[in-house]
Structure formats: C-alpha cells, structure tokens
Design a protein around this motif. Structure first.
Motif: not given
Length: 163
Positions: A129-133
C-alpha cells in the motif's frame, strides 16, 4: 585590421555556424515535441485504462469500494470513471490539459488516502500500500508539471505550452 580574405572566411564560418545552430534548434524542438507527447501518453495511460476497467468490471469495482467503507458507491464510481477518462483524455490529447491535470490531482488525493492507507496495515500489505501511495504521489508530481506548464506541443488546443 585583418585582410579582406580573412574577414570573408571568418564571416563565412559565422554563417555556417549560425545555420548549424538553427538546425540543432529545430532538431531539439522536434525531439522535445516527441518526448512531450510520449510523456503525456505515459502519464494518461493509467487513468484511461483504469476508467475503462471500472466500466468493464462495474460490480467488482463497486464491491471493492463498498469494502473500503464508501457510501453512495454508484455515484462515486461514476464520478471516478468521469475523472479518469475525462482527465486522462484531456492530458493525452492536450485539450484543456491544465484543467484535466488539476482534476486528476484533486481526484488522486482522496483515492490515495482511502484506497492506499498504508498506515492502517502491517507487514507485506503495508509495504504494498505504501508503494501504491508513493506511486500516486509520483503521478501527482507529473500532473502538477502539466498543470503548471501546460501540455506542450503537439496538442489539440494548438496553443502548445499555454493549454
């Protein structure tokens, strides 16, 4: 004073240099136009494909949105499709690209906060999720460049950097 023949050679060399500079400038403008268009294609592709993907899998997307606690899912799903397709095509085609870019930036803010809230997860899911964010932040950076500088050339507006 220099002899006339030396001055003539110097003048001829200056003229040749000026012509070469003009050819380099023209080539740089062509390369810049091609790379600007390529950048707009790459930047808009994710939105256009995502918009059509939402249309093609309406119920799956609606279920995912509901699982994130969203209300009025049909309204927000329709709105998402309009933002993605409208903004994506605007940036791609260079038609009202600044407006399209601002619309996509404003769309990505709540999308990133709601669907990529990495702080609510742990482990591998948190990293994903951090990568997508962070990818969304990077995309917003590219969109801000379009919003502030315009579409560049070529564009449908025909106004180049002032679209």
């Amino acid at each position: 004073p220099l002899p006339r023949s030396v001055r003539a050679v110097a003048f001829e060399n200056k003229m040749i240099g000026d012509e070469l500079d003009q050819e380099r400038t023209n080539m740089n403008l062509k390369i810049e136009s091609c790379l600007t268009l390529l950048g707009r294609i790459l930047l808009s592709l994710i939105f256009i494909l995502s918009g059509f993907g939402k249309i093609g899998d309406w119920s799956g997307t609606a279920s995912y949105m509901a699982s994130k606690g969203m209300v009025a899912v049909p309204f927000f799903l329709t709105t998402a499709i309009l933002f993605e397709l409208g903004g994506g095509l605007s940036v791609l085609l260079g038609f009202k690209a600044r407006l399209g870019a601002w619309a996509l930036v404003s769309y990505l803010i709540p999308v990133s906060l709601i669907f990529h809230n990495f702080w609510a997860f742990t482990g591998a899911e948190q990293r994903m999720q951090m990568i997508n964010f962070l990818k969304n932040l990077a995309i917003m950076g590219g969109l801000l460049l379009v919003a502030l500088r315009g579409a560049g050339k070529p564009c449908i507006d025909g106004r180049g950097k002032t679209t």
